[in-house]
Design an enzyme around this catalytic site. Sequence first.
Site, PDB file in Angstrom:
ATOM      1  N   ALA A  24       0.853  -1.207   0.070  1.00 49.70           N
ATOM      2  CA  ALA A  24      -0.129  -0.076  -0.004  1.00 49.70           C
ATOM      3  C   ALA A  24       0.816   1.219   0.120  1.00 49.70           C
ATOM      4  CB  ALA A  24      -0.957  -0.048   1.333  1.00 49.70           C
ATOM      5  N   PHE A  35      -3.298   0.496   4.921  1.00 47.47           N
ATOM      6  CA  PHE A  35      -4.241  -0.168   5.946  1.00 47.47           C
ATOM      7  C   PHE A  35      -3.840   0.033   7.066  1.00 47.47           C
ATOM      8  CE2 PHE A  35      -6.855  -2.226   2.597  1.00 47.47           C
ATOM      9  CZ  PHE A  35      -6.057  -2.437   1.542  1.00 47.47           C
ATOM     10  N   ARG A  36      -2.392   0.086   7.472  1.00 49.98           N
ATOM     11  CA  ARG A  36      -2.065  -0.017   8.949  1.00 49.98           C
ATOM     12  C   ARG A  36      -1.353   1.354   9.107  1.00 49.98           C
ATOM     13  NH1 ARG A  36      -2.008  -4.625   6.540  1.00 49.98           N
ATOM     14  NH2 ARG A  36      -3.207  -6.408   7.094  1.00 49.98           N
ATOM     15  N   GLN A 101       0.561  -6.687  -3.659  1.00 50.02           N
ATOM     16  CA  GLN A 101      -0.591  -7.002  -2.822  1.00 50.02           C
ATOM     17  C   GLN A 101      -1.632  -5.964  -2.946  1.00 50.02           C
ATOM     18  OE1 GLN A 101       1.440  -7.756   1.270  1.00 50.02           O
ATOM     19  NE2 GLN A 101       2.657  -6.505   0.318  1.00 50.02           N
ATOM     20  N   HIS A 119      -3.441 -10.240  -4.131  1.00 57.09           N
ATOM     21  CA  HIS A 119      -4.839 -10.048  -3.535  1.00 57.09           C
ATOM     22  C   HIS A 119      -6.164  -9.562  -4.402  1.00 57.09           C
ATOM     23  CE1 HIS A 119      -2.462  -9.372   0.209  1.00 57.09           C
ATOM     24  NE2 HIS A 119      -2.496 -10.537  -0.128  1.00 57.09           N
ATOM     25  N   CYS A 127     -19.470 -13.556  -9.683  1.00 58.50           N
ATOM     26  CA  CYS A 127     -20.692 -14.002  -9.334  1.00 58.50           C
ATOM     27  C   CYS A 127     -20.433 -15.116  -8.058  1.00 58.50           C
ATOM     28  CB  CYS A 127     -21.592 -14.509 -10.303  1.00 58.50           C
ATOM     29  SG  CYS A 127     -23.178 -15.233  -9.506  1.00 58.50           S
ATOM     30  N   CYS A 130     -22.208 -18.544  -9.736  1.00 57.20           N
ATOM     31  CA  CYS A 130     -21.985 -19.174 -11.033  1.00 57.20           C
ATOM     32  C   CYS A 130     -20.436 -18.664 -11.504  1.00 57.20           C
ATOM     33  CB  CYS A 130     -22.924 -18.975 -12.188  1.00 57.20           C
ATOM     34  SG  CYS A 130     -22.838 -17.021 -12.586  1.00 57.20           S
ATOM     35  N   CYS A 148     -25.836 -10.762 -10.568  1.00 57.91           N
ATOM     36  CA  CYS A 148     -25.416 -11.667 -11.654  1.00 57.91           C
ATOM     37  C   CYS A 148     -26.747 -11.640 -12.824  1.00 57.91           C
ATOM     38  CB  CYS A 148     -25.151 -12.855 -11.492  1.00 57.91           C
ATOM     39  SG  CYS A 148     -24.500 -13.908 -12.690  1.00 57.91           S
ATOM     40  N   ASN A 214      10.938   2.177   2.229  1.00 56.63           N
ATOM     41  CA  ASN A 214       9.851   2.326   3.168  1.00 56.63           C
ATOM     42  C   ASN A 214      10.036   3.628   4.041  1.00 56.63           C
ATOM     43  OD1 ASN A 214       7.855   1.953   5.152  1.00 56.63           O
ATOM     44  ND2 ASN A 214       7.524   0.012   4.519  1.00 56.63           N
TER      45      ASN A 214
HETATM   46  N1  APR Z   1       6.713   5.509   0.908  1.00 61.49           N
HETATM   47  C1  APR Z   1       6.977   4.095   1.017  1.00 61.49           C
HETATM   48  N2  APR Z   1       6.309   3.441   1.903  1.00 61.49           N
HETATM   49  C2  APR Z   1       5.265   3.888   2.683  1.00 61.49           C
HETATM   50  C3  APR Z   1       4.943   5.258   2.346  1.00 61.49           C
HETATM   51  C4  APR Z   1       5.528   5.913   1.519  1.00 61.49           C
HETATM   52  N3  APR Z   1       5.122   7.251   0.981  1.00 61.49           N
HETATM   53  N4  APR Z   1       3.822   5.705   3.307  1.00 61.49           N
HETATM   54  C5  APR Z   1       3.648   4.545   4.222  1.00 61.49           C
HETATM   55  N5  APR Z   1       4.505   3.261   3.746  1.00 61.49           N
HETATM   56  C6  APR Z   1       4.733   2.104   4.271  1.00 61.49           C
HETATM   57  C7  APR Z   1       4.201   2.175   5.667  1.00 61.49           C
HETATM   58  O1  APR Z   1       5.471   2.287   6.515  1.00 61.49           O
HETATM   59  C8  APR Z   1       4.082   0.365   5.788  1.00 61.49           C
HETATM   60  O2  APR Z   1       5.105  -0.356   6.118  1.00 61.49           O
HETATM   61  O3  APR Z   1       3.764   1.049   3.543  1.00 61.49           O
HETATM   62  C9  APR Z   1       3.387   0.187   4.424  1.00 61.49           C
HETATM   63  C10 APR Z   1       2.172   0.072   4.485  1.00 61.49           C
HETATM   64  O4  APR Z   1       1.692  -1.083   5.493  1.00 61.49           O
HETATM   65  P1  APR Z   1       0.221  -1.785   5.245  1.00 61.49           P
HETATM   66  O5  APR Z   1      -0.887  -0.762   5.618  1.00 61.49           O
HETATM   67  O6  APR Z   1       0.187  -2.986   6.301  1.00 61.49           O
HETATM   68  O7  APR Z   1      -0.212  -2.326   3.810  1.00 61.49           O
HETATM   69  P2  APR Z   1       0.409  -3.645   3.077  1.00 61.49           P
HETATM   70  O8  APR Z   1       1.764  -3.888   3.679  1.00 61.49           O
HETATM   71  O9  APR Z   1       0.281  -3.358   1.638  1.00 61.49           O
HETATM   72  O10 APR Z   1      -0.866  -4.661   3.809  1.00 61.49           O
HETATM   73  C11 APR Z   1      -0.922  -5.953   3.023  1.00 61.49           C
HETATM   74  O11 APR Z   1      -2.907  -6.261   4.245  1.00 61.49           O
HETATM   75  O12 APR Z   1      -5.118  -5.709   5.029  1.00 61.49           O
HETATM   76  C12 APR Z   1      -4.421  -6.420   4.020  1.00 61.49           C
HETATM   77  O13 APR Z   1      -4.902  -7.138   1.786  1.00 61.49           O
HETATM   78  C13 APR Z   1      -4.551  -5.919   2.597  1.00 61.49           C
HETATM   79  O14 APR Z   1      -2.909  -6.015   0.686  1.00 61.49           O
HETATM   80  C14 APR Z   1      -2.799  -5.650   2.053  1.00 61.49           C
HETATM   81  C15 APR Z   1      -2.306  -6.283   2.910  1.00 61.49           C
END
Ligand code: APR
Length: 249
Positions: A24, A35-36, A101, A119, A127, A130, A148, A214
Amino acid sequence: MDDIIERAADMIRSAKYAVAFTGAGISVNSGIPTFRGEGGIWNEVDPNYFNLEFFHRKPALTWQIIKQVFYDKLTNVKPNKAHFVLSVMEQRATIKSIITQNIDHLHQDAGNKNVIELHGTYKRLICTKCSTEYGYRFADLNFLPPTCIVCRGILKPDFVFFNEPLPEEAINNAFEEVKKADLLLIIGTRAEVHPANTLPQIAKEKGAKIIEINVSKTLLTDYITDIFLKGDASNVMEQLCTLLTCEEH
Ligand code: APR
């Protein structure tokens, strides 16, 4: 940072089979929350709404939340610099594939062809009875849940819910890719979610070098990462692009 990013660029240049693994964080600059962590989706919405059993029990309610959390946002977001640099890297064969992801389709929108969506994607509905598939624009999101036209079954976004198995072809392809990789470029993921989070470990065990981009350390950083590029994905990827293509500037 100059020296460490130069080392990363050298490592990418000498790789024979580099693969990107994204989460993300790479889409934050496209306006999509993670997400987190701070401002994360799971801080605003209870992830239990995205549990497969709950969806089957209360599809209309879950669809309302899916619309707010995803479709109201994702239908008008664009790739950012980090996505476009990965597209340049694929065109120059600097990377061979992307394992993502993310369900936002931004890697394909940026031009990447070889994208493994672990994901699934918000762009497709399926659907639940089906398995007929529809582009997401089929659904009128003012009348939920969408059904559907073949069997009247309830349609589900074709992305992975909690307690739902990952698409078999995607996870098999991803395992194949990380086994072939001699470099894994991990961008913007906390690497907390199974089984996606086993992929970096498999690459490492096969002898791959690990570069991680990151804004903060993750479970991987002190454990398997060879070069940790601390910073915003768009900024770091833009610097890498300059270094990797600078001989042509
Ligand atoms: N540049 C780089 N990294 C970043 C930035 C940025 N500008 N902003 C945030 N991050 C990092 C955060 O430090 C964190 O490590 O992106 C990461 C996001 O972590 P999550 O929110 O947990 O996302 P992700 O690891 O993709 O989650 C995996 O969890 O809920 C499921 O299916 C959902 O695909 C998702 C999976």
